[in-house]
Design a protein around this motif. Structure first.
Motif, mmCIF file in Angstrom:
data_model
loop_
_atom_site.group_PDB
_atom_site.id
_atom_site.type_symbol
_atom_site.label_atom_id
_atom_site.label_comp_id
_atom_site.label_asym_id
_atom_site.label_seq_id
_atom_site.Cartn_x
_atom_site.Cartn_y
_atom_site.Cartn_z
ATOM 1 N N GLU A 62 -1.406 87.564 66.914
ATOM 2 C CA GLU A 62 -2.013 87.509 64.833
ATOM 3 C C GLU A 62 -2.465 88.442 64.819
ATOM 4 O OE1 GLU A 62 -1.658 84.987 61.059
ATOM 5 O OE2 GLU A 62 -1.331 83.468 63.385
ATOM 6 N N ILE A 63 -3.669 88.807 64.688
ATOM 7 C CA ILE A 63 -4.287 89.432 64.700
ATOM 8 C C ILE A 63 -4.344 91.002 64.870
ATOM 9 C CG2 ILE A 63 -6.838 90.647 65.440
ATOM 10 C CD1 ILE A 63 -7.427 87.442 65.421
ATOM 11 N N VAL A 64 -3.890 91.157 66.142
ATOM 12 C CA VAL A 64 -3.619 92.301 67.029
ATOM 13 C C VAL A 64 -1.862 93.134 65.808
ATOM 14 C CG1 VAL A 64 -3.139 94.519 68.898
ATOM 15 C CG2 VAL A 64 -4.758 92.614 68.698
ATOM 16 N N GLU A 65 -0.740 92.295 66.083
ATOM 17 C CA GLU A 65 0.524 91.957 65.336
ATOM 18 C C GLU A 65 -0.008 92.892 64.129
ATOM 19 O OE1 GLU A 65 4.627 90.019 65.580
ATOM 20 O OE2 GLU A 65 2.787 88.859 65.352
ATOM 21 N N PHE A 66 -0.540 91.806 63.508
ATOM 22 C CA PHE A 66 -0.856 92.649 62.098
ATOM 23 C C PHE A 66 -1.568 93.545 61.864
ATOM 24 C CE2 PHE A 66 -3.992 92.430 58.446
ATOM 25 C CZ PHE A 66 -2.526 92.284 56.877
ATOM 26 N N MET A 67 -2.396 94.732 62.470
ATOM 27 C CA MET A 67 -3.191 95.820 62.403
ATOM 28 C C MET A 67 -2.242 97.106 62.603
ATOM 29 S SD MET A 67 -5.799 94.705 61.626
ATOM 30 C CE MET A 67 -7.467 93.578 61.367
ATOM 31 N N LEU A 68 -1.509 96.232 63.856
ATOM 32 C CA LEU A 68 -0.526 97.206 64.030
ATOM 33 C C LEU A 68 0.319 97.167 62.836
ATOM 34 C CD1 LEU A 68 0.013 96.533 67.738
ATOM 35 C CD2 LEU A 68 -1.018 98.625 66.814
ATOM 36 N N GLU A 69 1.361 96.519 62.575
ATOM 37 C CA GLU A 69 2.504 96.810 61.775
ATOM 38 C C GLU A 69 1.707 97.600 60.361
ATOM 39 O OE1 GLU A 69 3.986 92.784 61.265
ATOM 40 O OE2 GLU A 69 4.719 93.162 63.012
ATOM 41 N N ASP A 70 0.839 96.819 60.053
ATOM 42 C CA ASP A 70 -0.157 97.175 58.768
ATOM 43 C C ASP A 70 -0.247 98.840 59.113
ATOM 44 O OD1 ASP A 70 -1.662 97.143 56.226
ATOM 45 O OD2 ASP A 70 -3.856 97.634 57.539
ATOM 46 N N ALA A 71 0.073 99.477 60.429
ATOM 47 C CA ALA A 71 -0.848 101.084 60.382
ATOM 48 C C ALA A 71 0.832 102.027 59.931
ATOM 49 C CB ALA A 71 -1.769 101.395 61.469
ATOM 50 N N GLY A 72 1.576 100.758 60.105
ATOM 51 C CA GLY A 72 3.288 101.594 60.070
ATOM 52 C C GLY A 72 3.837 100.983 61.781
ATOM 53 N N ALA A 73 3.334 100.217 61.952
ATOM 54 C CA ALA A 73 3.729 100.418 63.913
ATOM 55 C C ALA A 73 5.132 99.137 64.072
ATOM 56 C CB ALA A 73 2.864 100.567 64.896
ATOM 57 N N ARG A 74 6.185 99.237 64.577
ATOM 58 C CA ARG A 74 6.858 98.354 65.222
ATOM 59 C C ARG A 74 6.575 98.107 66.501
ATOM 60 N NH1 ARG A 74 12.081 98.257 67.654
ATOM 61 N NH2 ARG A 74 11.724 100.241 68.177
ATOM 62 N N LYS A 118 -12.118 93.658 74.139
ATOM 63 C CA LYS A 118 -12.344 92.339 72.624
ATOM 64 C C LYS A 118 -13.505 92.010 73.261
ATOM 65 C CE LYS A 118 -7.670 90.424 74.095
ATOM 66 N NZ LYS A 118 -6.743 89.078 74.357
ATOM 67 N N PRO A 119 -13.829 91.688 71.206
ATOM 68 C CA PRO A 119 -13.121 92.062 69.950
ATOM 69 C C PRO A 119 -12.504 93.275 70.009
ATOM 70 C CG PRO A 119 -15.039 91.059 69.238
ATOM 71 C CD PRO A 119 -15.318 91.214 70.720
ATOM 72 N N VAL A 120 -11.681 93.833 69.603
ATOM 73 C CA VAL A 120 -10.675 95.147 69.274
ATOM 74 C C VAL A 120 -11.083 95.674 68.555
ATOM 75 C CG1 VAL A 120 -8.396 96.166 69.198
ATOM 76 C CG2 VAL A 120 -8.694 94.221 70.481
ATOM 77 N N ASP A 121 -11.562 97.225 68.602
ATOM 78 C CA ASP A 121 -12.178 97.593 67.962
ATOM 79 C C ASP A 121 -10.773 98.750 67.769
ATOM 80 O OD1 ASP A 121 -13.111 100.230 66.028
ATOM 81 O OD2 ASP A 121 -14.765 100.107 67.049
ATOM 82 N N THR A 122 -10.208 97.996 65.767
ATOM 83 C CA THR A 122 -9.400 98.871 66.175
ATOM 84 C C THR A 122 -8.912 99.479 65.657
ATOM 85 O OG1 THR A 122 -8.514 96.624 64.258
ATOM 86 C CG2 THR A 122 -7.327 98.151 63.692
ATOM 87 N N GLY A 123 -10.067 101.122 65.497
ATOM 88 C CA GLY A 123 -9.835 102.177 64.969
ATOM 89 C C GLY A 123 -10.396 102.669 66.371
ATOM 90 N N LYS A 124 -10.667 102.472 67.419
ATOM 91 C CA LYS A 124 -10.961 103.100 68.637
ATOM 92 C C LYS A 124 -9.779 102.583 69.366
ATOM 93 C CE LYS A 124 -13.212 103.349 72.885
ATOM 94 N NZ LYS A 124 -14.695 102.504 73.519
ATOM 95 N N MET A 125 -8.790 101.406 69.093
ATOM 96 C CA MET A 125 -7.328 100.850 69.323
ATOM 97 C C MET A 125 -6.355 102.684 69.332
ATOM 98 S SD MET A 125 -5.300 97.986 69.207
ATOM 99 C CE MET A 125 -4.622 97.701 67.668
ATOM 100 N N PHE A 126 -6.271 103.062 68.351
ATOM 101 C CA PHE A 126 -5.213 103.500 67.224
ATOM 102 C C PHE A 126 -5.753 104.881 68.010
ATOM 103 C CE2 PHE A 126 -4.944 101.093 63.474
ATOM 104 C CZ PHE A 126 -4.136 99.998 63.948
#
Length: 861
Positions: free
Chosen positions: A751-763, A845-853
């Motif tokens: 749920e967390i990763v999905e939210f971060m991705l969708e918030d950045a405009g990904a499907r 994990k825990p995922v660094d969102t910026g690094k993942m992007f």
């Protein structure tokens, strides 16, 4: 001869084990080696001829080494090898007669090896089957499975070799040491034998050629007792009134009674009787007997009677015997014995071993007779009297050890031998350590007893042993401290992990009951975040220590701004400083080269751990000052000095020794404020050493601490960077529009990763295990997914297996679609396994969102 194994096995054990009993038997083996060699040489020197000395020494060594056979080979004039001396154990077949004039090629490989090695050890005969087939066949025929051989050198010329067959495998090293030690004596004995033989040969030649050295030459027919005189000394015959023409036995008895000294009479009677002479000559064509004669006007002292066969058929009972003057031969032999004793004395002096005799005669003061080396070791004059010598030795035994030495003397008298180690007060050197052993002298005829033994200075050995024991004790203490610290660590970790978890659960409970209070909700959220960050910090510290202690190195290097890294450290910790009421200030940063290449994460870990400690153990209204200075720059590498100074509680002198050890804290009572488990400074020390830097600490209790860290970092001469906010905007814009297959079995993480991705405009398309991911990818049209984010540990099918299956699918995008691992398994081996399964990248994990992007952007488009 005494069985040498009693010197070899002082406690009743078996053959020595060079690898076992490290703390005791290592020194014991050295001492036993010296005792066995000393005893063997002593017994060998008592023999009248070099041949007998060598035979006795071979027997001594064979029994001491528990071998099947000991032997000496000598090179002959034709270049081959002769087995000249041999001793075999009971039940072992002699080989000497079968090993004469061996062709040079048989031992050629050994002589080559002797040129580069001190000895040859064959642990298993099968090891040389291929490399040395000739030697293998020779040894195999003799039923030899292992051996040790040592070369014999006369000056720099090799004259042969000697060795032992089939000693116990565990004593091969011991055997090589023993054989090398005795080699000098064997060479000396061979040289002495050769000289004696040369003298005998010359005498024999003269006897048979001119007969001028013989006082009398006779032939006796033992069937009749009649003698034929070939040569006789008329004057001596008249003086002693002896005439062998009257009959052999009567004349021989008169000769022995009138001319031979009493101690040799019975022996000479026995060996000149008919039965003995004929028996000896049947086995050997000739033999001789040496004896001493009484004082006479001719100056004769030592004589020899030679017996030999006539060599004629039908005259087996006819024997030729002759008398000759042996003074010159004996004098020469005595000279060589004296030289051998002197050589032995040199050996013993080099080994700091003296020889003594103590006479404990009833009714008399004890007497000690010491050889030259013994007197040197005792620090006394050569003119010292025996009684004074004994007093000097006994009175300088260190008090407290006298009874032990006296007990050893009683053991010598009662059991036949004993050995003792004790401290002794040397008049010049002070306290030394002595190893002393001895045996009773059974030839002592006076009332009382007599002991013969050795006295060895083993101070260096004892000092070395004590140092080793001290080092072992220090190591044991260090291990004990480490184990104790780890035990405390487990206890503390239980507390430290439960504390933030309890905080998180408590704040969640408060939030559930305060849903109408937004302010209270924000406070609870902030405290949950702090607790979570602390929990993650604890886990990271433990993993970091484990990684560093295992020797794994992170070699990743990338360009970064050192000044920016410093400012980030201050910025991250400023909130903590403000909350603690401590002033945190970056005083100065004198950096000529701010743009460098290295591991920025390690630099941040080092600085933040030290600063974090300075904040934790400070006081309200205290201060922490950070300085950075570039000291030098050579060859593209600059040296930077970082100084962190605080006004905190300080570090005690005793704890300063252990500050960089893991799991240690000087004030464990401070744990209730999330002060960690004592890993931070250990991480700092290991990271600094990994970066080839140094760290120093000065501290005073109550006044604060100063940490100085010096690090060499490579200068970046080709800097290229863009502002972080612009980079972040670019990353998010690149993510927008991507189609991502997210594979995660944990609903919350998904749920967390999905939210971060969708918030950045990904499907996002999700799958809860590896099989579902494979099915989803296989069912999609090629090119549907721009990226796959794959968990590793999942039910049904793991992420590793799922990645392999996807890569094996027969479709255009199966080999090229980026697969990025998202896993809590963050060790190097986990990363390697992910790459091996076909994944492009691994994110912990825990995922660094910026690094993942950023990784998604780099791999996806």
């Amino acid at each position: 001869m005494r069985d040498s194994r009693e010197y070899f096995e002082p406690t009743g054990g078996g053959a020595p084990d060079a690898g076992g009993h490290e703390q005791h038997s290592g020194m014991q083996s050295v001492q036993n080696l010296e005792a066995v060699i000393n005893e063997g040489l002593r017994v060998a020197l008592l023999e009248p001829t070099p041949d007998q000395s060598l035979e006795v020494l071979l027997e001594h060594l064979g029994k001491a080494l528990n071998g099947a056979r000991t032997y000496i080979f000598e090179k002959n004039e034709s270049g081959g090898d002769d087995n000249t001396y041999e001793w075999v154990a009971e039940g072992v077949a002699p080989e000497k007669e079968n090993l004469q004039d061996l062709p040079p090629e048989v031992c050629a490989s050994w002589y080559q090896n002797f040129g580069v090695s001190k000895y040859i050890v064959i642990k298993n005969l099968e090891d040389i089957r291929e490399d040395d087939p000739i030697m293998y066949a020779t040894l195999k025929r003799q039923d030899i499975h292992s051996l040790v051989v040592v070369p014999l050198f006369d000056r720099k010329k090799i004259i042969g070799f000697y060795g032992v067959d089939n000693p116990p495998a565990k004593s091969l090293e011991y055997a090589s040491n023993m054989l090398q030690t005795a080699a000098y004596f064997i060479v000396s004995s061979l040289k002495r034998r050769n000289l004696v033989r040369e003298l005998q040969k010359r005498s024999y030649d003269v006897l048979h050629a001119l007969s001028v050295d013989y006082l009398g030459i006779y032939q006796v027919d033992f069937n009749t007792g009649k003698c034929v005189i070939y040569r006789d000394n008329e004057e001596m015959r008249k003086d002693f009134d002896i005439n062998f023409e009257e009959g052999y036995q009567a004349a021989m008895e008169q000769y022995i009674s009138r001319c031979v000294v009493p101690r040799d009479q019975e022996r000479l009677r026995a060996v000149t009787k008919k039965d003995y002479v004929l028996s000896r000559l049947r086995r050997k064509k000739k033999f001789d007997v040496r004896y001493q004669v009484k004082d006479n006007s001719y100056g004769l002292k030592y004589m020899e009677i030679h017996f030999s066969t006539t060599g004629k058929a039908g005259e087996e009972d006819c024997v030729i015997f002759a008398q000759r003057d042996a003074n010159a031969v004996v004098e020469q032999e005595e000279k060589y014995k004296l030289e051998a004793r002197q050589s032995l004395g040199d050996i013993l002096e080099g080994a700091r071993t003296g020889i003594w005799t103590i006479e404990l005669e009833e009714g008399c003061e004890p007497r000690m007779y010491a050889d030259h080396t013994m007197r040197i070791l005792m620090g006394v004059s050569d003119l010292i009297e025996p009684e004074e010598c004994y007093r000097h030795w006994f009175e300088n035994i260190k008090p407290g050890y006298v009874e032990m030495v006296q007990e050893s003397v009683r053991e010598m008298q009662e059991n036949g031998r004993s050995e003792v180690v004790y401290p002794w007060n040397h008049p010049e050197l002070g306290e030394i350590y002595v190893r002393c052993g001895g045996v009773p002298d059974k030839k002592f005829k006076k009332p009382g007893s007599c002991l013969n033994g050795y006295h060895q200075d083993i101070t260096e050995t004892m000092v070395t042993r004590k140092k080793q024991e001290q080092a072992i004790m220090e190591l044991l203490e260090k291990v004990r401290r480490a184990n104790s610290a780890k035990s405390e660590f487990l206890s503390h970790m239980s507390h430290d992990l439960r504390t933030p978890i309890n905080g998180i659960m408590g704040m969640l409970a408060i939030m559930e009951k305060s849903q109408d209070d937004p302010g209270r909700q924000r406070v609870c959220q902030e405290k949950i975040r702090i607790s979570t960050e602390h929990l993650l910090s604890l886990v990271n510290d433990v993993l970091q220590v484990s990684k560093l202690e295992s020797g794994r190195k992170e070699t990743a290097e990338e360009p970064f701004d050192l000044r920016g890294t410093l400012e980030n450290c201050i910025a991250i910790l400023s909130a903590q400083a403000e909350e603690a009421g401590v002033r945190l200030e970056l005083e100065e940063a004198e950096l000529q080269h701010s743009r460098v290449i290295g591991n920025s994460l390690h630099v941040m870990q080092i600085l933040m751990n030290i600063i974090d400690n300075a904040l934790k153990y400070n006081r309200v209204n205290g201060s922490v000052f950070v300085q950075a200075k570039e000291l030098s720059c050579q060859g593209g590498t600059a040296e930077y000095r970082f100084v962190i100074e605080d006004t905190g509680i300080g570090i005690g002198e005793e704890f300063k020794k252990h500050i960089f050890e893991p799991f240690t804290q000087e004030h464990p009572d401070a744990r209730t404020n999330y002060n960690g488990v004592g890993l931070g400074m250990s991480v700092v020390k290991k990271l600094v050493e990994q970066m080839k830097g140094t760290i120093e600490v000065d501290s005073q209790v109550g006044r604060g601490s100063v940490f100085r860290v010096t690090l060499p970092i490579r200068v970046d001469n080709a800097w290229s960077a863009q502002p972080a906010d612009e980079d972040q905007r670019n990353v998010r814009s690149n993510i927008a529009g991507m189609c991502v297959l997210l594979v995660e079995d944990n609903e919350i993480n998904c749920e967390i990763v999905e939210f971060m991705l969708e918030d950045a405009g990904a499907r996002v398309v999700t799958a809860n295990d590896g099989k579902a991911a494979v099915d989803a990818f296989a069912a999609s049209t090629p090119g549907t997914f721009d990226c796959v984010l794959m968990d590793l540990m999942m039910p049904v099918m793991s992420g590793y297996e799922a990645a392999r299956v996807i890569r094996s699918l027969d479709r255009p995008d199966a080999k090229t679609v980026p697969i990025i691992a998202l896993s809590a398994n963050a060790f190097d081996e986990d990363v390697a396994m992910a790459k091996d399964a076909g994944m492009n990248e691994h994110l912990a994990k825990p995922v660094d969102t910026g690094k993942m992007f950023r990784v998604m952007c780099r791999l996806g488009r």
